[in-house]
Each structure stands twice: as C-alpha cells, then as structure tokens.
Design an enzyme around this catalytic site. Structure first.
Site, PDB file in Angstrom:
ATOM      1  CG  ASP A 333      -6.821 -31.636  14.531  1.00  0.00           C
ATOM      2  OD1 ASP A 333      -7.010 -32.487  13.653  1.00  0.00           O
ATOM      3  OD2 ASP A 333      -5.775 -30.986  14.642  1.00  0.00           O
ATOM      4  CG  ASP A 592      -1.831 -30.526  16.574  1.00  0.00           C
ATOM      5  OD1 ASP A 592      -1.734 -31.229  15.542  1.00  0.00           O
ATOM      6  OD2 ASP A 592      -2.100 -31.004  17.692  1.00  0.00           O
TER       7      ASP A 592
END
Length: 956
Positions: A333, A592
């Site tokens: 990410d 996440d």
C-alpha cells in the site's frame, strides 16, 4: 438488583428467545438500557456468563511430553532400544542393557528439550496473540471506551463499524443498515443487509455502515460458539512439515539400505557371529538417525518468531516465516506504508468552484462532513485546520452522519442550522462528489484539469459538495447538490521508505506500489522514493487500457514488469496476487481494510499493517505492530536468517546420517571391525546437546529469496557425508594396517595383531568421528569460507565443551562394557591434527557442489564450445543481441521473441549482465581519468598505436 439473578438465569439457560422478540423486550429481559451497563453490573454478569471466548481444550502436559516420542524418527530409536534387549541377546552375552538405557536417555533428553522449548514458545505466542485480541467499542458508565471483546456481557451496548468483526451475538439499534458478511458462518457468498432490530452473529464481518447494538449472547452461547462445539479442529500439514518428513524419510531409507547390505554381506557371505552383527546394525540405527531434527527446527522457528515479534511483526502462522524468507515480490500500500498517512492541506491551493465562498468556508464545510471523534487521517487533517475543533459543530445540530464506506467513497452530515433549516454537506473522492453535482457537465473538464494539476505535484484531491434539504427530513433526497471546491491533500513519504526500497531490491524483493490514488500521484511518489515510474492504471489489469505501448503486452507480463498500479480497488489486488503467483512468484501483500481480506488470504504472505481492521488482521499471516515498510524488510532479513539456520542444520543432519552409515558399514564389511554401539550413543548425545545451540547461531541472511531445495540438501549431504566417511576409512586403514602414525609421530601402534583387540582402535575411531562430525556444522552454517563467517559464541562454546569431553573419554576411559581403552594424549593430538587436515577441503567441496548444482558447470561441460573455439570472446555478438532485445522489450518498444533466448537464459540474467556491463564501463572511465596506466592505455588506443612497441615505462 435482587431480581436480576433469576432473570439472567433465564437468559443463561436460553429459555428466552432474545433473537426474535421485540427490541424493547430484549432490554426488559436483559435488565439494561440504551445507556449501557455500569462497570459494576458488567463485572457481576461476567461472573455469571463467563468470558466472551471459546474455551480451548487443555491438553495433558504428560501426553504432550509423550507426543514428542511419537514420530517416525523416534520410532526408529525405539526400535533400536527394543533390538538392544530383545535381539541383542545371544552369543553367550546378556541383553545390551547399557545401550537400551542410553537410547531411552537420549529420547528423554530430546523430548524434554522439545517440551520445554515448545511450552515457552507457546506461552510467548499466547502473550503475543493477546496483543492482537479483538477489541470492541462499548458503552459503560455512560462513556464509550475500547475494551477487549472477551469482557463483553449480555446487555452491553456496542458500536459496530466498517471492518469490525462482530464480537458477540447482538440486536441492532437505530441507525443506517449494515452490510454483513456471514459467509464464514452460514456459507452465504454475498453480504446481507441488516437493519435496526435485526440480529447479527459473532464472527461475521461488517462490510458497510455504522450502528449501535445490544449484546444478547457471548462465548459458547453464541451461534458461532454452538457451531464450534460440533466441529473438530483440523490440522493442516504445512510445507515445513512436509519438508521435515521428506528429510526424515531420506535418512531412514539410507539407514535401511545400509542395514540390508550389512545383513546380506555379514551373515550369508562372511558368516559372522550373530551378536556382533546385531551390534553393527545398532550402530547404524543409533548413529544414523537425526533424532534431534524435529526439536532443533521447531525451537529455531519458535525463537525466530519471538524475535520477529520484537521487531514489530507478529506471526499468526509459524510457517509464514519460511514463506517470508522466500518472498520475491511485495505489493505494498502507498498510504501509511510508503507514506506517513499524516495529511496536510495547503489552504492557498484550494480550488473553489462555487460563487461567494472563500477558502475558510470550504474548510468549515469539509470539517462539518468529518468526524469529531474516532477520526481517520483525512478527518484529522481537515478538522485540524480549524482554530478550534469545536467550530465544526458550532451553531448547528447534527441529525445524521453517513460514515465512509468503500462503495460511496464519501462522508456526509445532515444538520439543522440556528434557524431550524436542514442542510447536508459531503466530502470524499472527487469523482463521487462530481457525480452528485447538478451541473456536472459544466464543470467536469475544469475539475479534471485541477485534479491532474494536483496529481502532477503528488497531491491527492478531496471534493466538497453542499445541498439544502427543504423537506426537513433526514431520509429525503434534498435539493440539487452544488460542487463547492477541491482541496489538495499531501501525504509525505516516510523518511526511510526510499532507503528501505533500495535495501529490498538488493535483497531480491521487488516492491510494487498498489494505490487507490491517481496514476500521476503514484508516479510522483514512485519518483520521490526511487522505485520507478513504470506504473499503470487499474484498467490495464482488465485489458481496457488505451495506451498502445502496453496494450500488446500480456497482462501477466505487464503485472510482473510494473513498478505499481494506481486507481486500484480490492478486487484488483486479488487479481494482481493471483497473476504473480501464476508466474511462480512468492508474493506478499499488505492491507488494512475489510475489502483487502481476499487478497491477504490469497497472498503467500498476507501482511496486515499497523492499525488494520479486525477483518484484515484475521485474514493475514503476519500482523505489523509498527508502521512503515522498514518493519517488513527487517522481518524478511530475520526470516531469512531463521531459514538459513534450519537449512544449515538439515544439510548437517543428512551429512551425518550418510557419514555414519557409509563409514561404519565399510569398516564392518571390509575389516570386520565391530564398533561399540554405546560409543555411537555418546557421539549422538554430545552432538545433539551442541547442535541445539544452532537455533541462536549468528548467521548471514541469504542475499536472495530462500526456499527449500531438497535436491541441494540431499546432494550436499551425500557428498560431504561420503567424503567424511572415506576419511574415516582412510584413517582406520592407516592406523590398523600401516605404521604411518607411529613412524611419523612416535605414538604407540594400533596395527593388526594376532588377537585383533580393537579396544584402542575403537577409542581412536570414536574421537576421529566425534570431532570431525561436529566440526562439520561450521561448514554447513556458512555460505563462504567457514573460518571467515564468525559463528555464535554459544555454538563455539558448546562445540569445545563437547569435544573436550570426547577427548577425555578417548584418552582415559577404560570401559569394558563399551569395549574401549584409553589411547593417551599422543594419539589424541594425532587425531585432532588429522581432522584439521580433513576439515580444510570441506569448504572447497561445498563450493564445488554449489557450482555444480547451479547448472552453469553443466552448461560448460555439455556445450564444450568455449574450450575449443579460437575466438577470444565467443558468443559476444549473441549476448549483445540478447541484451539489446531485452532492453527494448522491457521498455515496451518490442514484443518479446522467445526464440532469441536459450533455455538457460532469462530476462533477469540479461538485466544482471546489463548492470554488470554498466559497472565495468564506469570503473573503466574512472580508471582512465584517475590512473596513469589507464590514461596511457586510452591514448594508445585512441591513436591506434601498439603498446608493445612503445618503449616507455609508466606507473600504476
């Protein structure tokens, strides 16, 4: 309070159907209110209902201890123990009780060490997993607080939001409907919608929305708890266990082959006596089996797991360590991992689209569409721009707040102003806000221009819109939406991200940026971090790109070559992982959010980043407790060190098996030498005690991704073991059949005599086998020269203590039951010197094996062209052509032509050749500039002169 026990007793016995009765009756039966319980009441109910968790069956410590004696390697040792008292009972001699006791002692020692270490590791793992225990937002004493989900009780009021795993069975209260994923419980593949009054089950996941709920059942009384009682846990056999089994089977088969050969030769051919033959078989059984292998590898893994946790990476699955060691692609990410996720807004750059509105008003509107509590990074940045956070709700009354969800990608607040008029303000992804606007067609081009302008500077865009709600109801659609402004958000890269990415590349891990932001933002971040700008939009993953330069490339190849992808949705992450795995990559994926769960599960190593949702943590293999990419790369290095320790030991174990089986088999069959089984037991006990320390050894992590290569382990073990066996045979021959050692060193003779008393010879062979066998660990533990790579002090100390004991036994022991006699310090010195000479070639043999297994040696042998050609640089033209073709293909200028490459050449090798060529060119340039010799050679080459004819001297 007096009536509560009776009522709660009815709830405990489940005589009340709390799942279907009206919600008001739920409160009545649970004796609670919408304001929640008091801390005292919650504590009382905890004593009645118990903790909100499923109690695991407690395993008997004694049975667990015995379990360490129940595996194939232990079975072989147990068979040897039975042989020692059952079969070794003849020839006028009593049963071999000393060997029986020794074998049982060895088994107990190994089992005890395994039991203690695994128990310690289990306690440490339990403490670590407690840090990952799910939390719940609960209303107690009129205040919202975060508590462990295990302390929830029926009657508690909890808050459920996007990404949460429902902590207990509950009934929903007033609020927006939720999207709940119940697939783990009911098998329903699609999320179901749950509104106020509906029941939700413990273990299901919130995919969308936010609402409060009242807990109606906890622990074993939940739907999940009842189902869990009906299902037995299944133990999946991991790759590590398969490797352990394969190595154990190889050792067992090697011993079996040696024993069969001994039986065939000793009895039908040599007509040996029964008892000596059994003793020789016992030597192979006891000495050949790597009884400590399960203990050493398990302890190494457990200690490594604890070390990873100290670095901020908690492993939920122990075998994830070996997969982390082999990871060669990491999909990371951007936000929060490569960047700080601490957003800032430059008020001067705010682009206003509505008339009569200034930047301060835009910030206030955006702040109203933000949370005041429980904020995300964007809310924090926006509200933080106000002089006082309370301004966000000053002069208005909040009616309804729409939280962010992955579908709408925006938040909204419906509120009443001071005059009682209803308004609605929203902030979120520019495209979503633009779609709301009534004048979308008029402003669309300008909006995209501003977004692109921001993106080129690495800035994200946040849209703000506003509408009036004349109907005065929160459910009403309201008037036309007005597009107010675009705010620029800057998320600065972490200070260590660039250096970490460089380290990752040096370790053979290719980091790919996966971001939901625009392509231009991804490229700008990639440029700043030095990870490349070869990035593509998510549309390229579906083959929908309009870019002709990449349209011709297969999607698999595009994903493999890309530095990253932008505008990515969770389903794209799953596709990226799947395609990379299809190309034989070991892929790690960070995530996440709740929608990252499928990709995290699909990846070889799913990594839940710091502050990930419960759903992401549940789906991952490794949970980070610290932010940033550096934690992951540190975990990779630690995992490779752990893997290296395990690999070093397995090569050592196979080598020792071959060395014992082959060496003692040849001695028994050629010279009819009967080595005492008890002395092999002493070797095994001292070796196992020393080798346990390898779990804490100092090792160099592999510079490239690691994996279990059984062919390498077996080949290296067989060659090294064969070499050591032959050196023992040579030593025996020199000591028994010649006077070489007495003549050179002046020691007493061990030559063949009329009585052939092997007692002193047995002591000499014992010391020779013991010292060189244990010294082999220093060769297998190192990648380069063993005397260059410093081992751990504990391993060195254990080695010298064990071999001091072995030397003292060989020098002084006169054990009639073991058939050995002391040989004195002279022979001990000779044996140590012989073993030092024997040790020296071991590193060279290791290098030759590695070179042969690499395939390059076989290329030279098979082709034979380089050796017989007259050309000075054979194949130069072909290499240059291949390199140029690879470069053009990598930059999308040419479609790959598979015919141009041989079977042994690939893009990675050509890129490596290219990098080496660049380095050589740079070295040559610097040499030409800064050395006299280089300058002279350059001038001679430029003038076309022959340097041999120039009669002048120059200095290097």
């Amino acid at each position: 309070m007096a009536e509560k026990p009776e009522v709660l007793d009815a709830v405990l016995k489940e005589t009340v159907d709390l799942e279907n009765i009206p919600i008001e009756e739920v409160f009545e039966n649970l004796r609670c209110t919408r304001e929640g319980l008091t801390a005292t009441a919650a504590q009382e109910r905890l004593s009645i209902f118990g903790y909100n968790k499923l109690e695991e069956k407690k395993e008997s410590k004694f049975l667990k201890f015995l379990g360490f004696m129940w595996n194939p390697l232990s079975w072989v040792m147990e068979a040897a123990a039975i042989m020692a008292i059952a079969l070794a009972n003849g020839g006028g001699k009593p049963p071999d009780w000393q060997d029986f006791v020794g074998i049982i002692t060895l088994l107990i020692i190994n089992s005890t060490i395994s039991f203690i270490e695994e128990n310690n590791a289990g306690n440490a793992a339990a403490a670590l997993m407690a840090r990952l225990a799910p939390k719940a937002k609960v209303l107690r004493d009129g205040k919202w607080d975060e508590e462990d989900a295990s302390v929830l009780v029926p009657g508690d009021i909890i808050s459920i939001k996007l990404g949460d795993i429902i902590p207990a069975d509950a009934r929903l209260l007033e609020g927006d409907p939720l999207k709940i994923d119940q697939s783990a419980l009911t098998g329903e593949s699609l999320p179901v919608t749950k509104g106020p009054g509906d029941g939700v089950y413990s273990g299901s996941t919130c995919k969308q929305g936010e609402i409060e709920a009242v807990v109606i059942a906890t622990g074993v009384h939940t739907f999940f708890g009842k189902a869990a009682h009906l299902v037995d846990s299944t133990n999946q056999v991991g790759h590590f266990q398969k490797v352990l089994t394969a190595i154990g089977n190889f050792c067992i088969c090697s011993i079996a082959v040696g024993m069969i050969i001994e039986i065939i030769v000793m009895y039908p051919i040599q007509h040996r006596k029964y008892r000596p033959g059994i003793d020789n078989l016992l030597v192979l059984l006891i000495g050949g089996i790597p009884i400590a292998m399960p203990t050493v590898l398990s302890v190494t893994m457990a200690i490594g797991s604890h070390r990873l946790a100290q670095q901020g990476a908690i492993t939920k699955r122990m075998t994830a360590i070996e997969e982390m060691a082999g990871m060669d692609v990491l999909c990371s990410d951007k936000t929060g991992t490569l960047t700080l996720n601490k957003l800032t807004v430059d008020k001067a750059l705010i682009e206003v689209f509505a008339k009569g509105i200034d930047a301060d008003t835009v910030v206030l509107m955006a702040a109203r569409a933000s949370r005041i509590e429980n904020q995300d990074a964007i809310d924090t940045a926006i509200v933080g721009m106000l002089a006082d956070p309370k301004e966000a709700r000053a002069g208005i009354r909040e009616i309804h707040f729409l939280p962010f969800n992955p579908t709408d990608k925006r938040t909204a607040l419906t509120y009443l102003d001071g005059e009682g008029k209803m308004h609605r303000v929203s902030k979120g992804a520019p495209e979503q806000i633009l779609n709301l606007a009534h004048n979308k067609s008029d402003i669309e081009r300008r909006v995209h221009t501003v977004i692109d302008k921001f993106a080129e500077r690495g800035l994200r865009s946040l849209g703000v819109a506003y509408q009036e709600v004349p109907e005065g109801r929160k459910e009403s659609a309201g008037g036309p939406w007005q597009f107010i402004a675009l705010l620029p958000l800057f998320d600065p890269p972490r200070h260590d991200s660039a250096e970490t990415i460089r380290r990752a590349l040096n370790l053979g891990v290719n980091v790919k940026m996966i971001t939901g932001d625009q392509l231009a933002i991804g490229k700008e971040t990639g440029r700043r971090l030095g990870m490349g700008t070869n990035m593509y939009p998510s549309s390229a993953l579906l083959g929908q790109t309009k870019d002709e330069s990449i349209a011709a490339l297969p999607i698999d190849e595009l994903i493999e070559k890309a530095d990253g992808f932008a505008g990515v949705f969770p389903e794209h992450k799953y596709e990226i992982v799947k395609r990379l795995q299809a190309r034989k990559h070991i892929c790690g994926m960070t995530g996440d959010g709740v929608n990252d769960a499928p990709a995290l599960k699909k990846a070889d190593i799913g990594i839940a980043v710091d502050d990930a949702t419960d759903a992401a943590r549940s789906a991952s293999d490794i949970v980070l407790t610290e932010p940033g990419l550096s934690v992951i790369i540190s975990a990779v290095l630690t995992s490779r060190a752990i893997f290296q320790r395990m690999k070093n030991y397995t090569i050592y174990a196979v080598s020792i098996t071959i060395r014992i089986v082959l060496g003692f088999m040849l001695l028994a069959l050629i010279w009819k030498f009967d080595f005492p089984p008890f002395m092999v037991l002493i070797i095994a006990i001292l070796n196992d005690g020393t080798i346990m320390t390898i779990s804490k050894d100092r090792v160099k992590p592999s510079p490239l991704p690691d994996s279990w290569k059984l062919a390498e382990i077996f080949t290296t073990g067989v060659v090294l073991g064969g070499y050591l066996a032959m050196m023992t045979v040579i030593f025996f021959w020199a000591a028994y059949k010649t006077n070489f050692f007495p003549r050179i060193f002046g020691v007493s003779t061990l030559e063949k005599t009329a009585t052939d008393d092997f007692r002193k010879l047995a002591s000499a062979i014992y010391l020779q086998v013991s010292t060189i066998s244990q010294a082999l660990i220093f060769v297998t533990r190192s990648r380069s020269w063993s005397f260059v790579e410093r081992p751990g002090l504990l391993l060195v100390f254990a080695f010298f203590v064990a071999q001091l004991v072995a030397t003292l036994i060989a020098v002084y022991a006169n054990w009639s039951f073991a058939a050995i006699e002391g040989i004195g310090w002279g022979w001990a010195g000779v044996i140590w010197l012989y073993n030092i000479v024997t040790y020296i070639p071991l590193d060279l043999i290791k290098f030759l094996i590695r070179y042969a297994l690499s395939g390059k040696a076989w290329d030279l042998v098979l082709e034979q062209r380089i050796a017989f050609t007259r050309k000075k640089d054979f194949g130069k033209e072909l290499r240059e052509l291949q390199w140029a073709h690879a470069q053009r293909t990598l930059h999308g200028l040419q479609v790959p032509d598979p015919k141009i490459f041989s079977e042994t050449t690939n893009f990675n090798e050509l890129n490596q050749l290219a990098e080496e060529a660049k380095r050589r060119a740079e070295i040559a340039r610097l040499r030409e500039l800064h050395t006299l010799k280089g300058h002279v050679e350059s001038v001679v080459k430029l003038k076309g002169l022959d340097i041999e004819t120039i009669q002048q001297s120059y200095t290097v």
